[in-house]
Each structure stands twice: as C-alpha cells, then as structure tokens.
Design a protein around this motif. Structure first.
Motif, PDB file in Angstrom:
ATOM      1  N   VAL A 225      -6.462   4.006   4.375  1.00 33.18           N
ATOM      2  CA  VAL A 225      -5.270   4.017   4.584  1.00 33.18           C
ATOM      3  C   VAL A 225      -4.788   5.432   4.023  1.00 33.18           C
TER       4      VAL A 225
ATOM      5  N   MET B 190       8.171   2.919  13.877  1.00 29.39           N
ATOM      6  CA  MET B 190       7.163   2.355  13.204  1.00 29.39           C
ATOM      7  C   MET B 190       5.659   2.918  14.248  1.00 29.39           C
ATOM      8  N   VAL B 191       4.775   3.103  13.913  1.00 33.46           N
ATOM      9  CA  VAL B 191       3.331   3.454  14.458  1.00 33.46           C
ATOM     10  C   VAL B 191       2.269   2.549  14.470  1.00 33.46           C
TER      11      VAL B 191
ATOM     12  N   GLY C 180      -0.783   0.617  13.247  1.00 30.77           N
ATOM     13  CA  GLY C 180      -1.511   0.785  12.024  1.00 30.77           C
ATOM     14  C   GLY C 180      -0.720   0.899  10.821  1.00 30.77           C
ATOM     15  N   ALA C 181       0.767   1.000  10.933  1.00 29.17           N
ATOM     16  CA  ALA C 181       1.775   1.109   9.582  1.00 29.17           C
ATOM     17  C   ALA C 181       1.424  -0.205   9.041  1.00 29.17           C
TER      18      ALA C 181
ATOM     19  N   GLN D 210       3.385  -2.410   6.718  1.00 28.72           N
ATOM     20  CA  GLN D 210       4.612  -2.557   6.313  1.00 28.72           C
ATOM     21  C   GLN D 210       4.840  -3.726   5.216  1.00 28.72           C
TER      22      GLN D 210
ATOM     23  N   VAL E  18      -0.123  -5.355   8.420  1.00 32.14           N
ATOM     24  CA  VAL E  18      -0.654  -4.342   9.364  1.00 32.14           C
ATOM     25  C   VAL E  18      -0.293  -4.512  10.674  1.00 32.14           C
TER      26      VAL E  18
ATOM     27  N   VAL F 134       7.304   1.188   4.641  1.00 29.11           N
ATOM     28  CA  VAL F 134       5.816   1.390   5.240  1.00 29.11           C
ATOM     29  C   VAL F 134       5.101   2.121   3.900  1.00 29.11           C
TER      30      VAL F 134
ATOM     31  N   VAL G 171      -0.757   3.854   6.292  1.00 29.78           N
ATOM     32  CA  VAL G 171      -1.124   3.818   7.625  1.00 29.78           C
ATOM     33  C   VAL G 171      -2.304   3.705   7.680  1.00 29.78           C
TER      34      VAL G 171
END
Length: 289
Positions: free
Chosen positions: A179, A232-233, A235-236, A238, A247, A260, A263
């Motif tokens: 990460v 949000m992307v 693999g974030a 949170q 994840v 978050v 990532v």
C-alpha cells in the motif's frame, strides 16, 4: 435464438458475466466492475482463442453447470476445481472440447473462491456502456445467472491454444497487500498507521465484489469530523466507523465519505479475489513512485 448459446443448468451461488470492466465512466458515477481475478480471466480467454476482452463467467465458491447448444471449446481457470463433461473428468486450466448438448459441470472451488469459465466465441450478451460485465452495486449489465437462463455466444476463434496445462498462481495462504499511504492518512493517529502496517488482519466473511472487509485491530482516527464525499479508486483502503480497513474491489462505489488511509498496488488485487474468509492479511507500506 442461434445455436451459438449456453443453457444454464445450475447457476451456482453467484455466477456473473465479466470482462475487462466498464472503465472511463467514474466521473458519471459508474463503477468499474470486471473480473476480480483479471489474470485468470485473461488466461481462460487465451486458452480458447478468444480476445482478452471477451466476456467470461465468474463463479463463486460452488461453480456452475452449463449445456452448450453447439460444440464449443471451454477453459476453466482461477480457483482450482473439478471439471466434468457428461460426468467424465476433464482438464482444469486447459482447453476442453464440449459437444453440443453435453453437460459441462464446474465444481466447487478446492482452494480460493472464484473460477473463470471461458467459452470459444465469448459470452455475447448486450454490452452496456462498452462492457458486458455484471455490476452488483449499480445493477448495470446482465443479472447474475439463474437456472434456465440462456446466454448467447460469439463466433469462435480460429484455433485454441495447444497446451497440456497452463501455469497459474495458487490462491494465497497469506494475502500481502502493498500500500501507498494516503491521501487521508493524516486523519489517523501515528499508532494507527503503525498498526495498519505491522499488525495482522484476516479476511472477513462479509467480503464481496464491492470490497474485501477485514477483521482485526481498529484504527484510531485523529480527526473526528465528517469527511465530504470524494472520489474513490480501485484498491482504496477505506476505514469505516468501526475502524477496520475495507479494500475496494471491482464493484466499488465511485465516491465515499469515509477516509482512505492507503491505496493497494493494482498488481496485488487479483490475489484478493481468491482470499477465502480467515486468510491472514498484511498491509505493507511502500513509497510513492
């Protein structure tokens, strides 16, 4: 309907149509979706001479059973499982010829969670916003398979791969997720950041295609206020109010209001698709590239 079709005899617990996903629409609030274990789906397509973007079936835990209306070539990858054609054992991880009317039975996963079934020609359901993927969060794409459903198939490729068996990655005994901290790591205490990257977590049974939930130590926040919803992307990581990291996977929402903390590197996410509940999880901090 054309004889280029599959009849669903046994849908299984959750079998969905997936391809490379519905990319490029996050600004419209449309999630990415697509196969959770993308390398396994791509391998299945290669084995039956499909283009990499062809739609496959993603099974969950207990497989499915299908009956093609014409002779097809199939390949099953991802989570290892039994493969049978009219009750006779067939190869997993290799091209298999299935005659018209024969029953293809993809059994329960022996390890991991999700198997991928590619059929020569690909699953040719109507695309939505450029993808045939089922999105469980938004409801876009075809519904999860149901007993008695019939799926159209595209035209077959010229020649499938000639292999005895294809190399594959085994489901993880321990899920190691690299990460990059941020963008909201400053919302957490120093001890919380150390906890994330030094303590062991486990995969929760509440995990799904939207997110991999974890069980383990709670992460303490240094900022107690509310965070406005932001993008949000994939693999974030949170952190909801219970303090346990989630994840985000392929069907994740495009915005969220919880901070978050980090990532996950994209290359580590396919293994998350195969991590069964109880699998140990380690978050390893790496520097920004």
């Amino acid at each position: 309907m054309s004889d280029r079709a599959l009849a669903v005899v046994r849908a299984g617990a959750l079998t969905t149509v997936q391809d490379q996903g519905r990319t490029g629409h996050a600004h419209l609030g449309v999630p990415r979706s697509g196969a959770l274990d993308a390398p396994a789906a791509a391998l299945a397509n290669r084995l039956v001479a499909n283009p990499v973007e062809a739609a496959v079936l993603e099974t969950t835990v207990d497989g499915c059973a299908l009956r093609p209306r014409s002779t097809v070539t199939v390949a099953v990858t991802g989570a290892p499982c039994s493969v049978r054609v009219d009750g006779r054992p067939a190869a997993w991880g290799a091209p298999v010829r299935v005659p018209a009317g024969a029953l293809l039975d993809v059994g329960p996963a022996r390890a991991g969670l999700r198997s991928y079934v590619a059929v020569s020609g690909g699953v040719a359901v109507d695309p939505v916003l450029g993808s045939r993927s089922t999105d469980l969060l938004s409801g876009l794409g075809p519904p999860p398979l149901a007993d008695g459903a019939v799926l159209p198939l595209g035209g077959p490729g010229v020649l499938h791969a000639r292999v005895d068996v294809a190399a594959h990655r085994a489901p993880p005994a321990e899920l190691v997720l690299r990460v990059t901290l941020g963008p909201r790591d400053d919302w957490f205490t120093g001890p919380a950041l150390r906890t994330l990257t030094t303590r062991a977590y486990r995969v929760s049974a509440a995990s799904n295609r939207i997110g991999l939930r974890t069980e383990g130590p709670s992460l303490e926040r240094s900022v107690s206020g509310e965070l406005p919803s932001e993008g949000m992307v994939l693999g974030a990581v949170q952190v909801p109010p219970d303090g346990r990291p989630v994840v985000f996977l392929a069907d994740h929402p495009t915005t969220g209001g919880y901070p978050v903390i980090a990532v996950v590197r994209p290359g580590d996410l396919p293994a998350a698709a195969q991590a069964v509940p109880g699998t140990p999880v380690r978050f390893v901090a790496v520097r920004r590239r």
